[in-house]
Design an enzyme around this catalytic site. Structure first.
Site, PDB file in Angstrom:
ATOM      1  N   ASP A  86     -16.487 -35.864  -8.611  1.00 15.15           N
ATOM      2  CA  ASP A  86     -16.028 -35.053  -9.742  1.00 15.15           C
ATOM      3  C   ASP A  86     -14.655 -35.584 -10.155  1.00 15.15           C
ATOM      4  O   ASP A  86     -13.780 -35.785  -9.310  1.00 15.15           O
ATOM      5  CB  ASP A  86     -15.954 -33.571  -9.316  1.00 15.15           C
ATOM      6  N   ILE A  87     -14.471 -35.835 -11.463  1.00 14.37           N
ATOM      7  CA  ILE A  87     -13.175 -36.404 -11.898  1.00 14.37           C
ATOM      8  C   ILE A  87     -12.048 -35.364 -11.926  1.00 14.37           C
ATOM      9  O   ILE A  87     -10.883 -35.735 -12.061  1.00 14.37           O
ATOM     10  CB  ILE A  87     -13.216 -37.109 -13.283  1.00 14.37           C
ATOM     11  N   ASN A 135     -23.376 -23.757 -10.892  1.00 17.81           N
ATOM     12  CA  ASN A 135     -23.245 -22.818 -11.999  1.00 17.81           C
ATOM     13  C   ASN A 135     -24.412 -23.053 -12.948  1.00 17.81           C
ATOM     14  O   ASN A 135     -24.676 -24.197 -13.336  1.00 17.81           O
ATOM     15  CB  ASN A 135     -21.916 -23.046 -12.726  1.00 17.81           C
ATOM     16  N   GLN A 149     -20.941 -22.489 -16.297  1.00 14.01           N
ATOM     17  CA  GLN A 149     -21.451 -23.853 -16.444  1.00 14.01           C
ATOM     18  C   GLN A 149     -20.869 -24.483 -17.707  1.00 14.01           C
ATOM     19  O   GLN A 149     -20.961 -23.905 -18.794  1.00 14.01           O
ATOM     20  CB  GLN A 149     -22.989 -23.861 -16.524  1.00 14.01           C
ATOM     21  N   HIS A 199     -26.368 -29.549 -12.003  1.00 16.84           N
ATOM     22  CA  HIS A 199     -25.592 -30.283 -10.997  1.00 16.84           C
ATOM     23  C   HIS A 199     -25.240 -29.348  -9.855  1.00 16.84           C
ATOM     24  O   HIS A 199     -25.026 -28.156 -10.056  1.00 16.84           O
ATOM     25  CB  HIS A 199     -24.331 -30.907 -11.594  1.00 16.84           C
ATOM     26  N   HIS A 251     -22.477 -28.830  -6.934  1.00 15.50           N
ATOM     27  CA  HIS A 251     -21.159 -29.228  -6.438  1.00 15.50           C
ATOM     28  C   HIS A 251     -21.202 -29.231  -4.906  1.00 15.50           C
ATOM     29  O   HIS A 251     -21.664 -28.251  -4.306  1.00 15.50           O
ATOM     30  CB  HIS A 251     -20.088 -28.209  -6.827  1.00 15.50           C
TER      31      HIS A 251
HETATM   32  P1  AMP Z   1     -19.559 -26.799 -14.214  1.00 15.65           P
HETATM   33  O1  AMP Z   1     -18.473 -25.837 -14.593  1.00 15.65           O
HETATM   34  O2  AMP Z   1     -20.305 -26.363 -12.998  1.00 15.65           O
HETATM   35  O3  AMP Z   1     -20.453 -27.144 -15.384  1.00 15.65           O
HETATM   36  O4  AMP Z   1     -18.797 -28.105 -13.761  1.00 15.65           O
HETATM   37  C1  AMP Z   1     -18.807 -29.326 -14.427  1.00 15.65           C
HETATM   38  C2  AMP Z   1     -18.031 -30.287 -13.573  1.00 15.65           C
HETATM   39  O5  AMP Z   1     -18.215 -31.595 -14.087  1.00 15.65           O
HETATM   40  C3  AMP Z   1     -16.522 -30.018 -13.554  1.00 15.65           C
HETATM   41  O6  AMP Z   1     -16.108 -29.822 -12.207  1.00 15.65           O
HETATM   42  C4  AMP Z   1     -15.934 -31.287 -14.170  1.00 15.65           C
HETATM   43  O7  AMP Z   1     -14.727 -31.658 -13.551  1.00 15.65           O
HETATM   44  C5  AMP Z   1     -17.026 -32.316 -13.927  1.00 15.65           C
HETATM   45  N1  AMP Z   1     -17.086 -33.427 -14.865  1.00 15.65           N
HETATM   46  C6  AMP Z   1     -17.096 -33.357 -16.217  1.00 15.65           C
HETATM   47  N2  AMP Z   1     -17.181 -34.597 -16.759  1.00 15.65           N
HETATM   48  C7  AMP Z   1     -17.249 -35.468 -15.710  1.00 15.65           C
HETATM   49  C8  AMP Z   1     -17.346 -36.883 -15.601  1.00 15.65           C
HETATM   50  N3  AMP Z   1     -17.390 -37.663 -16.682  1.00 15.65           N
HETATM   51  N4  AMP Z   1     -17.395 -37.433 -14.369  1.00 15.65           N
HETATM   52  C9  AMP Z   1     -17.339 -36.645 -13.266  1.00 15.65           C
HETATM   53  N5  AMP Z   1     -17.242 -35.315 -13.295  1.00 15.65           N
HETATM   54  C10 AMP Z   1     -17.182 -34.721 -14.499  1.00 15.65           C
END
Ligand code: AMP
Ligand code: ZN
Length: 133
Positions: free
Chosen positions: A28-29, A84, A91, A97, A99
């Site tokens: 995760d970035i 989420n 989400q 996805h 985590h």
């Molecule tokens: P959610 O709130 O469960 O939809 O979380 C989405 C997650 O994706 C967040 O923790 C972001 O930091 C992560 N995220 C978004 N864009 C990227 C990306 N390009 N590469 C890696 N992680 C990402």
């Protein structure tokens, strides 16, 4: 095409840590923990309830493999798994996805399950009836 589909097909770079036929995992970035990792199906689904069983089985197996990898390589002592589903849940990326947040003793990460809601505790019977009735 969504951002995670672009990561799956290589259009957007990612720190991939694991890949198999139906899933990929990458860091995760915006990490909320050391080596916070996301595991995604290679096929686009918005939420878990929309997934077909083949991808579902592949996803949970992949989560297990990645958790094992993080324990072996980083000596993670535990991990939290979060997913989420739907905007109401928080989400933000609308591609399923999971985590994985590796955990270490005294890592100072605030990861709290919500407090008990007494009102809902009192309504358990009514809620149960709505679901199964
Ligand atoms: P959610 O709130 O469960 O939809 O979380 C989405 C997650 O994706 C967040 O923790 C972001 O930091 C992560 N995220 C978004 N864009 C990227 C990306 N390009 N590469 C890696 N992680 C990402
Ligand atoms: Zn997608």
């Amino acid at each position: 095409m969504c951002i995670f589909c672009k990561i799956v097909n290589g259009e957007v770079p990612a720190y991939k840590v694991y890949e198999d036929e139906k899933t990929v995992a990458f860091l995760d970035i915006f990490p909320r923990a050391y080596a916070h990792t996301l595991v995604v199906p290679k096929k686009h689904f918005e939420t878990i309830d929309e997934m077909d069983e083949e991808y579902l089985a592949a996803l949970i197996k992949s989560v297990k493999n990645v958790a094992k990898l993080l324990k072996e390589k980083l000596n993670a002592e535990g991990y939290n798994i979060v997913s989420n589903n739907g905007r109401a849940s928080g989400q933000e990326v609308m591609h399923v996805h999971i985590h994985i947040l590796p955990r270490f003793e005294n890592d100072n990460i605030k990861f709290e399950f919500p407090d008990v809601i007494e009102e809902y505790k009192e309504k358990l019977e009514e809620i149960h009836r709505k679901i199964v009735g």
